[in-house]
Design a protein around this motif. Structure first.
Motif, PDB file in Angstrom:
ATOM      1  N   UNK A 456       0.833  -1.200   0.000  1.00 21.28           N
ATOM      2  CA  UNK A 456       0.000   0.000   0.000  1.00 21.28           C
ATOM      3  C   UNK A 456       0.873   1.258   0.000  1.00 21.28           C
ATOM      4  N   UNK A 457       0.349   2.305  -0.633  1.00 26.29           N
ATOM      5  CA  UNK A 457       1.031   3.595  -0.698  1.00 26.29           C
ATOM      6  C   UNK A 457       0.613   4.423   0.513  1.00 26.29           C
ATOM      7  N   UNK A 458       1.457   4.433   1.555  1.00 24.91           N
ATOM      8  CA  UNK A 458       1.121   5.097   2.815  1.00 24.91           C
ATOM      9  C   UNK A 458       2.283   5.977   3.280  1.00 24.91           C
ATOM     10  N   UNK A 459       2.283   7.251   2.899  1.00 30.70           N
ATOM     11  CA  UNK A 459       3.350   8.161   3.342  1.00 30.70           C
ATOM     12  C   UNK A 459       3.445   8.267   4.863  1.00 30.70           C
ATOM     13  N   UNK A 460       2.333   8.002   5.549  1.00 32.85           N
ATOM     14  CA  UNK A 460       2.330   8.148   7.012  1.00 32.85           C
ATOM     15  C   UNK A 460       3.331   7.225   7.694  1.00 32.85           C
ATOM     16  N   UNK A 461       3.737   6.144   7.024  1.00 35.20           N
ATOM     17  CA  UNK A 461       4.698   5.230   7.663  1.00 35.20           C
ATOM     18  C   UNK A 461       6.066   5.898   7.866  1.00 35.20           C
ATOM     19  N   UNK A 462       6.272   7.033   7.189  1.00 33.92           N
ATOM     20  CA  UNK A 462       7.547   7.754   7.302  1.00 33.92           C
ATOM     21  C   UNK A 462       7.479   8.915   8.296  1.00 33.92           C
ATOM     22  N   UNK A 463       6.319   9.104   8.924  1.00 30.08           N
ATOM     23  CA  UNK A 463       6.142  10.254   9.804  1.00 30.08           C
ATOM     24  C   UNK A 463       6.033   9.846  11.264  1.00 30.08           C
ATOM     25  N   UNK A 464       6.602  10.664  12.102  1.00 33.88           N
ATOM     26  CA  UNK A 464       6.495  10.480  13.550  1.00 33.88           C
ATOM     27  C   UNK A 464       6.105  11.826  14.150  1.00 33.88           C
ATOM     28  N   UNK A 465       4.850  11.910  14.625  1.00 36.05           N
ATOM     29  CA  UNK A 465       4.307  13.179  15.131  1.00 36.05           C
ATOM     30  C   UNK A 465       4.394  14.283  14.079  1.00 36.05           C
ATOM     31  N   UNK A 466       4.154  13.901  12.833  1.00 32.13           N
ATOM     32  CA  UNK A 466       4.141  14.876  11.745  1.00 32.13           C
ATOM     33  C   UNK A 466       5.487  15.198  11.155  1.00 32.13           C
ATOM     34  N   UNK A 467       6.554  14.634  11.716  1.00 37.96           N
ATOM     35  CA  UNK A 467       7.909  14.906  11.224  1.00 37.96           C
ATOM     36  C   UNK A 467       8.459  13.700  10.475  1.00 37.96           C
ATOM     37  N   UNK A 468       9.168  13.994   9.364  1.00 40.60           N
ATOM     38  CA  UNK A 468       9.742  12.924   8.546  1.00 40.60           C
ATOM     39  C   UNK A 468      10.839  12.195   9.310  1.00 40.60           C
ATOM     40  N   UNK A 469      10.771  10.856   9.282  1.00 42.84           N
ATOM     41  CA  UNK A 469      11.780  10.023   9.938  1.00 42.84           C
ATOM     42  C   UNK A 469      12.371   9.070   8.904  1.00 42.84           C
ATOM     43  N   UNK A 470      13.658   9.204   8.636  1.00 41.87           N
ATOM     44  CA  UNK A 470      14.301   8.342   7.644  1.00 41.87           C
ATOM     45  C   UNK A 470      14.459   6.931   8.201  1.00 41.87           C
ATOM     46  N   UNK A 471      14.532   5.965   7.285  1.00 42.37           N
ATOM     47  CA  UNK A 471      14.714   4.567   7.657  1.00 42.37           C
ATOM     48  C   UNK A 471      16.159   4.139   7.437  1.00 42.37           C
ATOM     49  N   UNK A 475      17.254  -1.120   4.939  1.00 40.27           N
ATOM     50  CA  UNK A 475      15.835  -1.459   4.838  1.00 40.27           C
ATOM     51  C   UNK A 475      15.217  -0.692   3.667  1.00 40.27           C
ATOM     52  N   UNK A 476      15.649   0.547   3.515  1.00 36.90           N
ATOM     53  CA  UNK A 476      15.237   1.411   2.406  1.00 36.90           C
ATOM     54  C   UNK A 476      16.500   1.758   1.626  1.00 36.90           C
ATOM     55  N   UNK A 477      16.762   0.999   0.547  1.00 36.24           N
ATOM     56  CA  UNK A 477      18.055   1.064  -0.131  1.00 36.24           C
ATOM     57  C   UNK A 477      17.978   1.801  -1.460  1.00 36.24           C
ATOM     58  N   UNK A 478      16.988   2.672  -1.606  1.00 34.70           N
ATOM     59  CA  UNK A 478      16.825   3.414  -2.856  1.00 34.70           C
ATOM     60  C   UNK A 478      18.036   4.292  -3.165  1.00 34.70           C
ATOM     61  N   UNK A 479      18.765   4.718  -2.120  1.00 31.26           N
ATOM     62  CA  UNK A 479      19.956   5.542  -2.306  1.00 31.26           C
ATOM     63  C   UNK A 479      21.232   4.778  -1.951  1.00 31.26           C
ATOM     64  N   UNK A 480      21.153   3.447  -2.019  1.00 30.45           N
ATOM     65  CA  UNK A 480      22.272   2.578  -1.657  1.00 30.45           C
ATOM     66  C   UNK A 480      22.607   2.762  -0.170  1.00 30.45           C
ATOM     67  N   UNK A 481      23.775   2.280   0.262  1.00 31.85           N
ATOM     68  CA  UNK A 481      24.131   2.377   1.673  1.00 31.85           C
ATOM     69  C   UNK A 481      25.609   2.150   1.879  1.00 31.85           C
ATOM     70  N   UNK A 482      26.079   2.373   3.091  1.00 28.70           N
ATOM     71  CA  UNK A 482      27.493   2.177   3.393  1.00 28.70           C
ATOM     72  C   UNK A 482      28.365   3.202   2.684  1.00 28.70           C
ATOM     73  N   UNK A 483      29.622   2.855   2.384  1.00 28.49           N
ATOM     74  CA  UNK A 483      30.535   3.787   1.715  1.00 28.49           C
ATOM     75  C   UNK A 483      30.052   4.259   0.348  1.00 28.49           C
ATOM     76  N   UNK A 484      29.152   3.500  -0.274  1.00 30.77           N
ATOM     77  CA  UNK A 484      28.632   3.886  -1.598  1.00 30.77           C
ATOM     78  C   UNK A 484      27.277   4.605  -1.511  1.00 30.77           C
ATOM     79  N   UNK A 485      26.918   5.095  -0.338  1.00 33.34           N
ATOM     80  CA  UNK A 485      25.678   5.861  -0.207  1.00 33.34           C
ATOM     81  C   UNK A 485      25.670   7.008  -1.222  1.00 33.34           C
ATOM     82  N   UNK A 486      24.538   7.212  -1.876  1.00 32.33           N
ATOM     83  CA  UNK A 486      24.410   8.205  -2.948  1.00 32.33           C
ATOM     84  C   UNK A 486      24.839   9.601  -2.481  1.00 32.33           C
ATOM     85  N   UNK A 487      25.808  10.181  -3.192  1.00 30.33           N
ATOM     86  CA  UNK A 487      26.300  11.518  -2.844  1.00 30.33           C
ATOM     87  C   UNK A 487      25.252  12.594  -3.091  1.00 30.33           C
TER      88      UNK A 487
END
Length: 553
Positions: A456-471, A475-487
């Motif tokens: 399901x498309x639920x933006x609320x899963x990224x919010x905590x008390x109305x503020x954006x909280x990154x994962x 778990x969320x590897x759209x920008x890669x991770x570790x030393x190769x994290x997207x610049x």
């Protein structure tokens, strides 16, 4: 006489029967070994079918003699490849081993387990480089650029690009160029399409926007893709064709595509032709820049902040300037990173909004809330320009974009290679030389990671008390991770938020009825048929109603 005749006939008949029976027995004995061999082969064939199909439960796919799991792969390629892989991974608890034909190198471990991703992207990063197989497969297009490089070559590019990306001058250049592109080109093109009441391919428009933007950043030139009339730009077309042809090498046995390349056949012929177009553009820009820099004073040189100029001022390990080929590789890689990722993500984002109008309404309310905070709010309609500090405040919009990237990551799969024998946290043993594919698209569809509502498309899963909280990046590897994290992660979010908010404040993008939407198999997750939409002007009374309600509140 009659008795004698009868006796004679009977004797003759018996003799004939005995002879026929004897012949039957002889023939039966002669063909008996053949009958047994057919039965044996038939039994073996049936056994292999049952055995291969039974392995589906244990290995994820039927594993046939000689051809391995190739028939299943071919079946997957005929439909939605990414959904097919996701379904296999869901059945196998996040990891399975693909075994191709015995005579090929189509053998790899496929995983979407966050524990495994953290291990190979961070914990034991040095044991999981891009590897020779990946580098050789994409080298014709990407060369030794940052996407394809390992070790010192990668470190040099990463360090230089990182310093540049975090400089105040670079940030100013990127935000100013984006503002100009959105207000002087994107919005006029959209306005013209709306006035003519004609559907447009929003994916194509967004690709043109990000292509012009990233060329300014990487090359310091403006190709002019996003202009009235939407001109055909040979470099842009060649670049897109080259990425499409390159991805096919990953599903074709190496010996076959190398043979096709040698004889200049099929997709390899298309790839070589496309790369010529990419090279011609890059080489012309490099020649022009060198000539330009040789005529300018040293003070003027420092005013340029594009990546090409920065790398032209550096030297290699032998204290020699970088070759034109290396400069070409650097810029092509950054164009791939900057052009496709943001535009593709925005295309899926607008499609998801069309399916979830309540999310669009919440985003619009957030934009209007920011307008309401302005002390002097004279800008209205198409004159409205967002400020950088206002874009950063749009937390619900960032949550919605992150949710779109979770479901439709711009890079759906990525690749590593095992340097030495190792073992993943989930217990999977990986031998030296094994290819590892981590399926980012599949991760967004794993209940073990995101819960029962993972599809399901639920933006609320990224919010905590109305503020954006990154994962977690694993778990969320759209920008890669570790030393190769997207610049360019921060700029990508800014670019997407600025463009999306500027469009949504002015227009509703309604997907054309019955327009087919499915991913295309490429290095990045294009929509196979684009995104045909009809633009409707945003009712300003709707905007005013939201503003008034906020003032009253």
């Amino acid at each position: 006489m009659t008795t004698l005749s009868t006796t004679t006939n009977f004797t003759s008949s018996s003799s004939s029967f005995s002879s026929s029976f004897r012949d039957f027995l002889v023939r039966g004995l002669i063909y008996l070994p053949e009958i047994k061999m057919v039965e044996i082969f038939l039994a073996i064939f049936v056994f292999l079918i049952i055995h291969s199909l039974r392995q589906r439960k244990r290995q994820g796919l039927p594993n046939w003699p000689f051809v391995g799991m190739l028939p299943s792969l071919i079946f997957g390629l005929r439909g939605d490849m990414y959904e097919w892989v996701s379904n296999v991974l869901c059945r196998q608890n996040g990891t399975f081993t693909f075994r191709g034909p015995w005579f090929t190198n189509l053998y790899c471990v496929v995983t979407s387990d966050p524990r495994n991703l953290e291990y190979l992207l961070k914990t034991n990063f040095s044991n999981f480089p891009k590897g020779g197989y990946f580098r050789n497969t994409v080298r014709d297009l990407l060369g030794d650029g940052i996407f394809n490089a390992d070790d010192k070559i990668w470190q040099t590019q990463r360090k230089t690009a990182s310093l540049e990306f975090h400089s105040a001058k670079f940030r100013q250049m990127t935000t100013e160029s984006l503002l100009e592109l959105v207000h002087a080109r994107l919005l006029p093109v959209l306005e013209d399409a709306m006035n003519q009441s004609i559907p447009i391919d929003l994916q194509d428009i967004l690709l043109r926007l990000t292509f012009d933007n990233v060329c300014m950043i990487a090359f310091g030139v403006d190709p002019g893709c996003l202009r009235p009339g939407l001109p055909e730009i040979p470099f842009a077309r060649a670049f897109e064709s080259a990425t499409e042809a390159t991805i096919l090498r990953f599903v074709i046995p190496t010996v076959i595509w190398k043979t096709m390349r040698f004889f200049n056949l099929g997709t390899e012929r298309k790839l070589m032709k496309s790369i010529e177009g990419v090279d011609d553009f890059a080489q012309e820009v490099i020649r022009s820049r060198k000539k330009e820099l040789s005529l300018e004073s040293s003070v003027d040189n420092k005013q340029r902040t594009d990546l090409l100029t920065v790398f032209m001022g550096l030297k290699d390990e032998q204290e020699q300037p970088f070759s034109d080929k290396f400069l070409r590789d650097i810029c092509v890689n950054f164009i791939l990173a900057g052009r496709d990722t943001s535009s593709v993500a925005l295309s899926w984002f607008f499609w998801l909004l069309n399916q979830n109008p309540e999310v669009e309404q919440k985003i619009l309310s957030e934009i209007c809330g920011i307008i309401n905070e302005r002390e002097d709010n004279k800008e209205k309609g198409n004159d409205f320009v967002l400020k950088p500090e206002e874009v950063k405040k749009m937390e619900y919009l960032q949550a919605a974009l992150s949710e779109a990237l979770r479901l439709y990551p711009s890079v759906p799969v990525d690749h590593k290679e095992v340097l030495e024998d190792d073992k993943f946290p989930d217990g999977t043993v990986v031998k030296k030389g094994t290819k590892v594919v981590y399926a980012i698209y599949a991760m967004g569809r794993m209940e073990e990671i995101w819960g029962k509502d993972c599809r399901e498309f639920k933006p609320e899963r990224w919010l905590n008390n109305g503020h954006f909280m990154s994962e977690s990046a694993y778990k969320f590897t759209a920008f890669n991770g570790g030393p190769r994290l997207c610049l360019g992660k921060d700029f990508a979010y800014y670019q997407m938020k600025f463009a999306a908010a500027s469009i949504l404040y002015r227009y509703r993008a309604v997907v054309v009825e019955n327009h087919p939407v499915m991913p295309k198999m490429a290095l990045t997750m294009y929509m196979k048929h684009g995104l045909k939409v009809k633009l409707l002007r945003r009712d300003q009374s709707e905007i005013q109603t939201i503003l008034n309600s906020m003032k009253n509140y």
